[in-house]
Design an enzyme around this catalytic site. Structure first.
Site, PDB file in Angstrom:
ATOM      1  N   ASP A   1       1.310  -7.690   2.285  1.00  0.00           N
ATOM      2  CA  ASP A   1       1.402  -6.250   2.003  1.00  0.00           C
ATOM      3  C   ASP A   1       2.858  -5.809   1.787  1.00  0.00           C
ATOM      4  O   ASP A   1       3.444  -5.138   2.627  1.00  0.00           O
ATOM      5  CB  ASP A   1       0.758  -5.485   3.174  1.00  0.00           C
TER       6      ASP A   1
ATOM      7  N   SER B   1       4.110   2.046   8.492  1.00  0.00           N
ATOM      8  CA  SER B   1       3.889   1.066   7.439  1.00  0.00           C
ATOM      9  C   SER B   1       5.164   0.849   6.651  1.00  0.00           C
ATOM     10  O   SER B   1       5.829   1.807   6.271  1.00  0.00           O
ATOM     11  CB  SER B   1       2.778   1.527   6.506  1.00  0.00           C
TER      12      SER B   1
ATOM     13  N   HIS C   1       0.820  -1.222   0.000  1.00  0.00           N
ATOM     14  CA  HIS C   1       0.000   0.000   0.000  1.00  0.00           C
ATOM     15  C   HIS C   1       0.851   1.269   0.000  1.00  0.00           C
ATOM     16  O   HIS C   1       0.350   2.347  -0.293  1.00  0.00           O
ATOM     17  CB  HIS C   1      -1.064  -0.010   1.115  1.00  0.00           C
TER      18      HIS C   1
END
Ligand code: ARG
Ligand code: ASP
Length: 706
Positions: free
Chosen positions: A218, A641, A82
């Site tokens: 991810d 992240s 992402h």
């Protein structure tokens, strides 16, 4: 009793709470013994050093918003799917659908450049508080202090950069109680090496976002390139893979529940010091309003996306943006309410007040909490309206976004004309319009307008009222006549723009309505909102100082501010709600099970089922199972992240990418019992590269520790 226990746990550290905190790497020595007691086998200097290479040198700020890490001597860089999503999207087309099928460069020559994307290494972090504040003692006027701080900062920055290719900046920590200088090396040539398909990288979609159990792969893969001298250089085919000072070895060993974990990255923002009144305002007023506005727009968008494939693609990114914070906020206030966070804060504030009153030299802290709570009572209405109008103007009807460009043009028309800039300004607006209208459906926008405008006006204090027309008339006029909802009308307006036609704007129903909102925002709301946050920050500065002085026994850490931090904890599950226990890892089996639910968020490409059926796990499995994700008790937030999750030896166990729903409250209050970060296991990442994608050459580049 439960509340008292919580207060004790959360603020006095009587029960193990080693996991809270986002620590400054250059100060990590102070935590070394605590980390070692939890199992760490590294020294502070292994983690952060300016004299020798250290783990720090493998951590990069990815594009300013996420974290990434170097995993080979050839500049190979891992981050989340992402985080690299917009780059992958920009290289995709119907013919080359990398979103759907993934992409893997077979050699360096096939790696794809990404204009504008940077990766930043932190060269050193230095406490410059004394130098920044020099000459300010005795001053009380914030503006005068700021002026000196700015001047001192300028000199420090010049000194830091002189004779190097480095960049530098100085950031305030703890609301100005300290200042740190960050010297950085900014790499400008970062190429896409590979990405799994959405069905892996975004597996679970919004259904699983902020949720445990999780099965998302991810990750995406990039490579940092440098000039022949190994220094940053603008994109050039003659650039070569960057040779890092350190790259992370891969933890291939079996994992164990309870083992030490550490997250190294760039967390964006936390607000641990909000006063009880401020938190109450947030939980009871601000967040519910924000959630309600988004619930309304999502209802429209979700419906429209279901009804047409075209709309589904047009609104995918917007929907995800609105839904991400919407879902987080619901989890956040849920957790804060359940734990009676306001009560916890009040209890702590009572203790703070009573300590302040116990010593003459602490008296200056005695009323600070009350001042913060009073400020909320008298001035938070500006903050509230700021949040409301930002929701409406920036997350609401989209034509309002387009109107901002025209507002700028109208306001500066003569100026641009005199400067001979008019044509280029118009060209820029026209170019923007291409992108805007590609993903714009006026029918959907009208429905959003119709859903949000009454809510927006209801939330507005009557003293801020706007627009005499009824919402229905307004909506009808705007969506049938405005130049801002039709590409043809908009472009025609720009094409024929003269001093005279500019005046037409004052009759455009869409534009005049936007102007009312914009004026309300700029003149009635923004100044008050800025004053509120400035005043609150000044109080917070004293409050934090008092906390440090009066509570030396409490672990102190500065709120996240997008600078490099370390947080540590354990690989562990949680039992966030009564009757429910989460195990600490998931496996490939769970991917197949979710796929069988038929929910499109869990769609797979056939290859995954094939690999599952043949149980082709290579040596990536543990006890016959392929781990996909695991959770840890590491204190993380947005910006973490892509951060590496490291084991006791500093080897890469996986990539951080999310938190469980019940733990999103950790931006305000960290509860070690429930707050968990979610990590994709590096062995799954490597399995996908090797077995799924046939990109074993990338695995071979890395240093595997078995
Ligand atoms: N919740 C993750 C973090 O805030 C984002 C995950 C992106 N995935 C998604 N389905 N929207 O950023
Ligand atoms: N998903 C977040 C990010 O993108 C991480 C989090 O908020 O836990 O940084």
């Amino acid at each position: 009793m439960r509340k008292i226990l919580l207060v004790l746990t959360l603020f006095f550290g009587l029960i193990a709470r080693a996991e809270e905190g986002m620590l400054i790497p250059s100060l990590i020595e102070a935590f070394e013994s605590d980390m070692k007691a939890m199992g760490m086998r590294l020294s502070a200097a292994d983690i952060y050093s300016v004299n020798k290479s250290s783990i720090k040198d493998a951590i990069m700020h990815f594009g300013g918003g996420c974290t990434a890490e170097l995993v080979s001597s050839e500049g190979l860089l891992l981050t989340n799917h992402h985080c690299g999503f917009s780059q992958v999207q920009s290289h995709s087309s119907v013919e080359k659908d990398y979103l759907k099928y993934g992409f893997w460069a077979k050699n360096h020559g096939e790696e794809l450049p990404n204009p504008g994307l940077t990766a930043t290494r932190i060269v050193r972090i230095e406490d410059v508080t004394a130098a920044i504040l020099s000459g300010t003692s005795g001053l009380t006027d914030p503006a005068a202090i700021q002026q000196i701080v700015n001047a001192n900062g300028k000199v420090l920055l010049e000194d830091a950069k002189r004779g190097t290719h480095y960049q530098a900046d100085i950031q305030a920590f703890d609301y100005g109680n300290s200042y740190y200088l960050m010297v950085k090396e900014v790499f400008l040539d970062v190429r896409l090496v590979g990405t799994p398909p959405n069905s892996i990288g975004k597996f679970g979609g919004d259904t699983d976002n902020w949720v445990w159990p999780r099965h998302t792969g991810d990750f995406s893969v990039f490579r940092v390139y440098a000039g022949a001298d190994n220094k940053p250089a603008a994109y050039n085919t003659s650039n070569v893979p960057y040779k890092p000072l350190h790259h992370l070895p891969i933890a291939f060993k079996s994992r164990q529940e309870g083992e030490f974990t550490m997250v190294y990255g760039f967390p964006g923002q936390t607000e641990q010091h909000l006063s009880s009144g401020n938190l109450k305002y947030l939980i009871d007023q601000q967040r519910p309003m924000e959630i309600d506005m988004r619930t309304k727009s999502l209802a429209v968008i979700d419906e429209a996306m279901k009804a047409s494939d075209k709309t589904r693609i047009q609104y995918a990114a917007k929907q995800a943006r609105i839904a991400n914070a919407w879902k987080k906020n619901i989890g956040q206030i849920g957790g804060l309410r359940e734990l009676d966070a306001v009560g916890v804060k009040e209890a702590f504030e009572a203790e703070y007040r009573s300590r302040a009153n116990s010593k003459e030299e602490w008296k200056k802290y005695a009323t600070i909490v009350d001042q913060m709570n009073d400020l909320v009572k008298t001035k938070s209405t500006y903050e509230y309206h700021y949040t409301l109008i930002i929701e409406y103007l920036y997350m609401g009807p989209e034509y309002l976004k387009l109107a901002r460009g025209i507002e700028d043009l109208e306001r500066n028309y003569s100026k641009y004309k005199e400067a001979g800039e008019l044509e280029s300004r118009i060209a820029t607006l026209k170019k923007g319009a291409e992108g805007f209208f590609k993903d714009y459906d006026p029918k959907v926008d009208k429905a959003i307008f119709d859903a949000l405008t009454p809510a927006f006006k209801n939330y507005l204090d009557p003293k801020f009222s706007i627009a005499e027309l009824s919402n229905e008339e307004l909506s009808k006029n705007i969506y049938s006549k405005s130049i801002l909802v039709s590409k043809e009308r908009y472009l025609a307006f720009l094409d024929k723009l003269t001093d005279k036609t500019l005046k037409k704007l004052s009759k455009d129903p869409g534009y005049t309505y936007f102007k009312q909102c914009w004026t309300l925002y700029q003149t009635d709301i923004l100044p008050g909102a800025i004053a509120f946050s400035k005043d609150m920050d000044s109080l917070l500065k004293i409050y934090v100082e008092g906390k440090k002085v009066m509570f030396p026994d409490v672990k102190q850490w500065p709120d996240a501010n997008s600078t490099l931090r370390i947080t540590y904890g354990k690989l562990e599950g949680s039992a966030p709600t009564d009757g429910m226990a989460y195990t600490s890892h998931t496996t490939l089996k769970g991917i197949i099970a979710k796929n069988q639910t038929g929910n499109p968020d869990f769609e797979l490409l056939p290859r995954m089922q094939e690999l599952y059926d043949s149980k082709d796990y290579g040596d990536y499995a543990q006890d016959g199972e392929l781990w996909v994700c695991f959770t840890g008790s590491n204190h993380t937030t947005g910006g973490n992240s892509g951060s590496p999750v490291l084991n006791a030896d500093g080897h890469l166990m996986g990539l951080n990418f999310d938190r469980s729903w019940e733990s999103t409250m950790s931006d305000f209050l960290f509860d070690p019992a429930r707050c968990r970060n979610i990590v994709v296991d590096i062995r799954y990442v490597l399995w996908v590269m090797d077995k799924y994608a046939g990109a074993k050459h990338l695995v071979d580049e890395m240093t595997l520790v078995r």
